[in-house]
Design a protein around this motif. Structure first.
Motif, short mmCIF file in Angstrom:
data_model
loop_
_atom_site.label_atom_id
_atom_site.label_comp_id
_atom_site.label_asym_id
_atom_site.label_seq_id
_atom_site.Cartn_x
_atom_site.Cartn_y
_atom_site.Cartn_z
N SER A 42 37.17 38.29 34.18
CA SER A 42 36.46 39.36 33.47
C SER A 42 35.22 39.81 34.24
O SER A 42 34.81 40.97 34.15
CB SER A 42 36.06 38.88 32.07
N GLU A 43 34.62 38.89 35.00
CA GLU A 43 33.45 39.21 35.81
C GLU A 43 33.24 38.09 36.83
O GLU A 43 33.92 37.06 36.79
CB GLU A 43 32.19 39.38 34.96
N VAL A 44 32.28 38.32 37.73
CA VAL A 44 31.91 37.30 38.72
C VAL A 44 30.41 37.03 38.59
O VAL A 44 29.61 37.97 38.57
CB VAL A 44 32.23 37.76 40.15
N ARG A 45 30.03 35.78 38.50
CA ARG A 45 28.63 35.39 38.46
C ARG A 45 28.24 34.80 39.81
O ARG A 45 28.90 33.88 40.31
CB ARG A 45 28.39 34.34 37.38
N ARG B 179 28.07 40.71 45.86
CA ARG B 179 27.81 40.72 44.41
C ARG B 179 28.61 41.80 43.69
O ARG B 179 29.03 41.59 42.55
CB ARG B 179 26.31 40.92 44.18
N ASP B 180 28.80 42.93 44.31
CA ASP B 180 29.45 44.05 43.62
C ASP B 180 30.94 44.16 43.89
O ASP B 180 31.57 45.16 43.51
CB ASP B 180 28.75 45.36 44.01
N VAL C 246 35.40 33.71 33.57
CA VAL C 246 34.40 34.23 34.50
C VAL C 246 34.51 33.49 35.83
O VAL C 246 34.54 32.25 35.86
CB VAL C 246 32.98 34.06 33.93
N TYR D 180 41.42 38.37 45.03
CA TYR D 180 39.96 38.47 45.04
C TYR D 180 39.39 38.04 46.39
O TYR D 180 38.48 38.70 46.93
CB TYR D 180 39.37 37.62 43.92
N PRO E 15 34.59 43.90 43.08
CA PRO E 15 35.25 43.77 41.77
C PRO E 15 35.99 42.44 41.64
O PRO E 15 36.61 41.95 42.58
CB PRO E 15 36.23 44.96 41.75
N ALA E 16 35.93 41.86 40.43
CA ALA E 16 36.62 40.62 40.17
C ALA E 16 38.12 40.81 40.29
O ALA E 16 38.85 39.89 40.59
CB ALA E 16 36.25 40.09 38.80
#
Length: 281
Positions: A219-222, A277-278, A254, A189, A280-281
């Motif tokens: 699963s996602e990035v905050r 921000r965009d 997360v 990442y 990918p995790a």
């Protein structure tokens, strides 16, 4: 009669002599003019820039699983990596220093110091003085460094020191990570972040703080609110309320991304992490 014959004979002799005279040689053929070679045209494209130079450090030690995973991922991506890290675990020391910056070469491009993470960064910057790094990556740390707890982190302390020295920095931590395998997804990442930033990276004085769950891809990035971090000598403080600790998010798989604006940097704008921000995790 005698006079005519003599004259006639003389004329005949004269004509014979004329006819026997050698013919004038032909004029030499014109020689081609020598051609002067034209100078070589200058190249139309500039030489390709060299690979991004990365100074890699941590607070767990030069041979810890997290930094080993990160070095492998950065090198596989084609970056020029120099590793300078403490000779043993220095977790939880924040921005403290004991001034020990003498390096010991462990392998080609891999060095240890007896000092703290801050000392390792200073040693690395001095080692690379002739060709300074474009980026400092600190970690990945075995554990997490989030919220206002960053002030106790040697991983963040090293990154903040680099930022104040004028080098963009990324601090990386792997929640519940204990081995190189646990940290592989985190390292991948971070590579994606560096690739997304591109060659211009970001302004000095900024640290991108990554917290990533151990094991599989998140699963996602905050993206969290930016945080101001002041570094005064060996004291690292957060003068205002920061985001809450991200442990619950990390427990749920997360990842979190926070911009740390070190005193003297660009201010708590969050502009750098907005660019990421965009990713990918």
């Amino acid at each position: 009669m005698t006079g005519r014959l003599v004259v006639g004979t003389a004329v005949l002799v004269f004509c014979a002599a004329c006819s026997a005279a050698p013919a004038a040689p032909p004029a030499p053929a014109p020689q081609p003019r020598a051609q002067t070679a034209a100078p070589a045209a200058p190249p139309t494209t500039a030489a390709a820039p060299g690979p991004l130079r990365v100074l890699l450090t941590d607070d767990d030690g030069w041979d810890a699983g997290g930094i080993t995973a990160m070095r492998g991922a950065l090198r596989d991506a084609g970056y020029d990596v120099t590793l300078v890290a403490p000779d043993g675990n220095r977790s939880g020391v924040g921005a403290s220093s004991d001034g020990r910056t003498e390096v010991e070469e462990k392998d080609p491009g891999v060095y240890s110091v007896e000092g703290m993470p801050v000392d390792a960064v200073r040693a690395g910057l001095e080692l690379m003085r002739a060709d300074p790094p474009d980026l400092v990556v600190s970690g990945t740390n075995l554990g997490h460094n989030s919220g206002t707890g960053v002030v106790e982190s040697g991983t963040v302390g090293a990154a903040a020191t680099a930022a104040l020295a004028g080098v963009p920095a990324i601090a990386s931590s792997t929640h519940q990570g204990t081995s190189e395998d646990d940290c592989a997804a985190t390292a991948d990442y971070v590579v994606r972040l560096v690739q997304a930033l591109g060659p211009e990276l970001f302004a000095p004085g900024i640290v991108v703080n990554v917290n990533y769950p151990a094991g599989d891809r998140a699963s996602e990035v905050r993206v969290r609110d930016p945080l101001v971090v002041e570094l005064d000598g060996e004291e690292m403080t957060v003068p205002t309320d920061g985001p809450d600790d991200d442990v619950d998010l990390l427990d749920d798989g997360v990842a979190t991304l926070t911009e740390l604006d070190v005193e003297g940097g660009a201010g708590a704008s969050g502009a750098v992490v907005e660019r990421l921000r965009d990713v990918p995790a």
